[in-house]
Scaffold this active site. Structure first.
Site, PDB file in Angstrom:
ATOM      1  N   GLU A 183       9.895   9.872  -2.787  1.00  0.00           N
ATOM      2  CA  GLU A 183       9.652  11.011  -3.662  1.00  0.00           C
ATOM      3  C   GLU A 183       9.621  12.250  -2.765  1.00  0.00           C
ATOM      4  OE1 GLU A 183       5.983  10.982  -5.908  1.00  0.00           O
ATOM      5  OE2 GLU A 183       6.526  12.885  -6.879  1.00  0.00           O
ATOM      6  N   ARG A 231       2.306  -2.554   3.255  1.00  0.00           N
ATOM      7  CA  ARG A 231       2.371  -1.186   3.792  1.00  0.00           C
ATOM      8  C   ARG A 231       1.987  -1.201   5.258  1.00  0.00           C
ATOM      9  NH1 ARG A 231       2.152   2.521  -0.333  1.00  0.00           N
ATOM     10  NH2 ARG A 231       1.887   4.359   0.940  1.00  0.00           N
ATOM     11  N   LYS A 274       1.282  10.913   2.099  1.00  0.00           N
ATOM     12  CA  LYS A 274       1.765  12.288   2.034  1.00  0.00           C
ATOM     13  C   LYS A 274       0.707  13.227   1.471  1.00  0.00           C
ATOM     14  CE  LYS A 274       5.511  10.717   0.126  1.00  0.00           C
ATOM     15  NZ  LYS A 274       6.746  10.570  -0.643  1.00  0.00           N
TER      16      LYS A 274
HETATM   17  P1  ATP Z   1       2.713   8.205   0.152  1.00  0.00           P
HETATM   18  O1  ATP Z   1       1.475   7.737  -0.511  1.00  0.00           O
HETATM   19  O2  ATP Z   1       2.591   8.368   1.602  1.00  0.00           O
HETATM   20  O3  ATP Z   1       3.309   9.391  -0.533  1.00  0.00           O
HETATM   21  P2  ATP Z   1       4.540   6.662  -1.307  1.00  0.00           P
HETATM   22  O4  ATP Z   1       4.672   5.186  -1.358  1.00  0.00           O
HETATM   23  O5  ATP Z   1       4.038   7.373  -2.496  1.00  0.00           O
HETATM   24  O6  ATP Z   1       3.728   7.009  -0.029  1.00  0.00           O
HETATM   25  P3  ATP Z   1       7.307   7.244  -1.531  1.00  0.00           P
HETATM   26  O7  ATP Z   1       8.001   8.513  -1.225  1.00  0.00           O
HETATM   27  O8  ATP Z   1       7.203   6.833  -2.932  1.00  0.00           O
HETATM   28  O9  ATP Z   1       5.879   7.346  -0.874  1.00  0.00           O
HETATM   29  O10 ATP Z   1       7.878   6.063  -0.637  1.00  0.00           O
HETATM   30  C1  ATP Z   1       9.223   5.748  -0.422  1.00  0.00           C
HETATM   31  C2  ATP Z   1       9.283   4.337   0.043  1.00  0.00           C
HETATM   32  O11 ATP Z   1       8.552   4.171   1.245  1.00  0.00           O
HETATM   33  C3  ATP Z   1       8.682   3.390  -0.973  1.00  0.00           C
HETATM   34  O12 ATP Z   1       9.541   2.296  -1.134  1.00  0.00           O
HETATM   35  C4  ATP Z   1       7.370   2.995  -0.363  1.00  0.00           C
HETATM   36  O13 ATP Z   1       7.010   1.711  -0.763  1.00  0.00           O
HETATM   37  C5  ATP Z   1       7.654   3.089   1.131  1.00  0.00           C
HETATM   38  N1  ATP Z   1       6.428   3.374   1.872  1.00  0.00           N
HETATM   39  C6  ATP Z   1       5.600   4.422   1.706  1.00  0.00           C
HETATM   40  N2  ATP Z   1       4.538   4.342   2.535  1.00  0.00           N
HETATM   41  C7  ATP Z   1       4.704   3.201   3.245  1.00  0.00           C
HETATM   42  C8  ATP Z   1       3.941   2.543   4.264  1.00  0.00           C
HETATM   43  N3  ATP Z   1       2.786   3.053   4.702  1.00  0.00           N
HETATM   44  N4  ATP Z   1       4.422   1.395   4.771  1.00  0.00           N
HETATM   45  C9  ATP Z   1       5.577   0.889   4.346  1.00  0.00           C
HETATM   46  N5  ATP Z   1       6.349   1.443   3.392  1.00  0.00           N
HETATM   47  C10 ATP Z   1       5.915   2.596   2.840  1.00  0.00           C
HETATM   48 MG    MG Z   2       4.208   8.500  -4.020  1.00  0.00          MG
END
Ligand code: ATP
Ligand code: MG
Length: 559
Positions: free
Chosen positions: A38, A263, A273
């Site tokens: 995102e 994760r 983020k």
């Molecule tokens: P954040 O909470 O940091 O915003 P998110 O999962 O909401 O993380 P996205 O932009 O939706 O962030 O993530 C893109 C991809 O990266 C998704 O497939 C997510 O599962 C993966 N991802 C995000 N954070 C991690 C992590 N800490 N370890 C492994 N994969 C991750």
């Molecule tokens: Mg997210």
């Protein structure tokens, strides 16, 4: 396509096994994965794990990987983030086969929602978000049907169209799936598919005022793109039945499968983020690329290499249980990567002037030293030596403690690559501060001359004073004091006040051409990266990537 680099055994994880079986059984002909961020912030090292996983699995099985921006929430998203994410993925060494925006599919998603309404599988609901939550039930109690659940298909079609046209305010209505308010899985209790949001979207402008929810949009995006293996993190495991429901109910041709992996969490930092944005917004750090940030851009500015990050991601592996990895494991991989690559030179971070009283005035000799003592191929460099040099302040003690072998009155030490010097006199200012040492040197002891006359216990580094170049050194420590405090919402109470310290010192003159992102090992101090943001023709600024040694045992680093 032939693989030039066989993957290490540790990377033979469960996702690869699934993919291999699906290819073998003919369930899929070609692997298609995607990395679906995102665009609501910069990527962090957790995303790197997901990027490596998606691209490397597809690559190993001759498949394809897409980069897809999951831009379904206009309030939080921005093109600045889109651009930074593309840059970071490319920098990590991966290139997408196709680039998509979820917003490219809004029309198709809308049409599929209309199909759901026509099939009696979705309805417009007037309950507030609060009331929807309250009537959802609990793990032990079923939810209650919405009073709007039995609206006719005609009424739903009409209302949904008017939602799209902008006839209602934010929150006034939503579109919900009609599944099962008594399902043991709360995600299946008539989840919201569309919400109203009168907001400007970075991609579609003001074209839409209804936006699909993640659980509805994500499976459709995967299916439209032809993704075969949709890899996400564990918290989505409970959403998998809904993922499958959406694909089936919307009658998608392509049926992607969702798989969940753990994760990545790293000690002494924050990994979301939302929290990283808080650090940026509250100016705790100097932007998303602050060298203390676990963002890809921060790691890059700190001096991490894509190779080190990729090796780290391989080493931690892909598991089905969440765990926290010691940040020292990441440090281990950058040391490994730079060990044979980085030129080794000397830098003095906190200078103390030395005058070598028996060295001829005005004379400068050039000493020869290997550029990297562990990698002969890098050749040699030449270092000026003269009557005046700088050494570290803490390489001198007027009253030495027991076991101190560096400079103190009457003691002799070896200057790396040069001569033995002996401390003869201490010069102080009016306040009693040591401002200079007067030493003598022994010409017989020149490094490389084979001198064996006597031994000294201490070897210290130095920089010739008249040609030395001023430099700023930025030294970093973890952002968060407590190993796990970054995982809680009160992480701001645990910030490390010492996480950034700046000192002014000197580097050898041969560093004058150092430019953005050049990396060096400074003898005894560790690995440094030229800071691309602050270095200019007038000023050299170095970020310490990592110190030289750690007591850390890499074999025990996996949490
Ligand atoms: P954040 O909470 O940091 O915003 P998110 O999962 O909401 O993380 P996205 O932009 O939706 O962030 O993530 C893109 C991809 O990266 C998704 O497939 C997510 O599962 C993966 N991802 C995000 N954070 C991690 C992590 N800490 N370890 C492994 N994969 C991750
Ligand atoms: Mg997210």
């Amino acid at each position: 396509m032939e693989r030039t680099k066989p993957a290490p055994a540790s990377s033979n994880h469960f996702i690869k096994q699934i993919v291999a079986e699906d290819l073998k059984s003919g369930k899929v002909k070609e692997i298609v994965t995607r990395f679906p961020p995102e665009p609501n912030g910069y990527l962090h090292i957790g995303h790197a794990k997901s990027i490596c996983l998606n691209f490397e699995v597809a690559d190993e099985f001759n498949g394809r990987t897409h980069l897809r921006f999951d831009d379904t929430n206009p309030l939080k998203e921005d093109t600045e983030y889109v651009e930074s994410i593309k840059e970071d993925v490319l920098w990590l060494g991966f290139d997408w086969e196709k680039l998509f925006f979820a917003s490219d599919f809004f029309e198709e998603m809308y049409n599929r929602a209309v199909l759901l309404i026509k099939k009696g599988q979705a309805y417009v609901c007037d309950l507030s978000a609060d009331d929807i939550r309250k009537t959802r039930g609990t793990l032990t109690e079923p939810g209650q049907d919405s009073p709007f659940r039995s609206r006719s298909v005609e009424e739903n079609l009409d209302l949904f169209e008017r939602m799209r046209k902008g006839e209602f305010q934010n929150g006034e209505k939503v579109l919900r799936a009609k599944i099962d308010m008594a399902s043991p899985n709360l995600n299946m209790r008539d989840p919201v598919l569309y919400r109203i949001s009168h907001a400007h979207h970075h991609n579609t402008g003001d074209k839409w005022c209804i936006y699909p929810m993640y659980d509805y949009a994500h499976p459709l995006e995967d299916a439209i793109e032809g993704v075969t293996h949709s890899i996400c993190t564990l918290e989505f495991a409970d959403h998998r039945p809904l993922y499958d429901w959406v694909i089936r109910a919307c009658e998608m041709d392509c049926v992607p499968q969702q798989y969940e992996f753990a994760r990545l969490n790293v000690t002494n930092t924050v990994m979301s983020k939302r929290k990283l944005k808080q650090l940026v917004d509250e100016q705790v750090v100097d932007g998303w690329d602050d060298p203390r940030m676990p963002t890809i851009s921060g790691l890059r500015r700190r001096g991490y290499t894509p190779e080190a990050i990729r090796e780290f991601c391989r080493e931690i592996g892909v598991a089905k249980a969440n765990s926290t990895v010691d940040e020292k494991l990441l440090e281990h991989f950058i040391r490994e990567d730079l060990k044979l690559k980085a030129p080794r030179t000397m830098a003095v971070l906190q200078p103390l002037k030395i005058v070598i009283t028996n060295y001829p005035e005005g004379q400068v000799e050039m000493l020869e030293a290997e550029i990297n003592s562990e990698n002969e191929e890098m050749g040699v460099r030449h270092i000026p030596f003269s009557r005046e040099i700088y050494v570290e302040q803490d390489d001198f003690m007027e009253e030495p403690v027991k076991g101190y072998h560096r400079l103190f009155p009457g003691n002799e030490v070896r200057l790396k690559h040069a001569y033995f010097i002996k401390c003869e006199e201490v010069v102080k200012d009016e306040a009693g501060q040591v401002i200079e040492l007067r030493c003598t040197y022994d010409p017989e002891t020149k490094s490389g001359s084979g001198f064996t006359g006597r031994k000294v216990k201490g070897t210290i580094h130095w920089v010739e004073a008249t040609q030395a170049r001023k430099a700023e050194f930025r030294l970093y420590e973890p952002l968060i004091l407590d190993a796990s405090a970054g995982e809680s919402d009160s992480f701001l109470d645990n910030l490390n006040p010492q996480s950034f310290v700046s000192v002014q010192g000197y580097v050898e003159d041969n560093m004058k051409d150092a430019a953005g992102h050049d990396k060096f090992q400074f003898f005894r101090h560790g690995y440094f990266n030229v800071d691309p943001k602050h270095t200019s023709a007038e000023k050299l600024v170095f970020n310490r990537i990592v110190s030289l040694k750690s007591s850390f045992d890499a074999t025990k680093g996996k949490g």
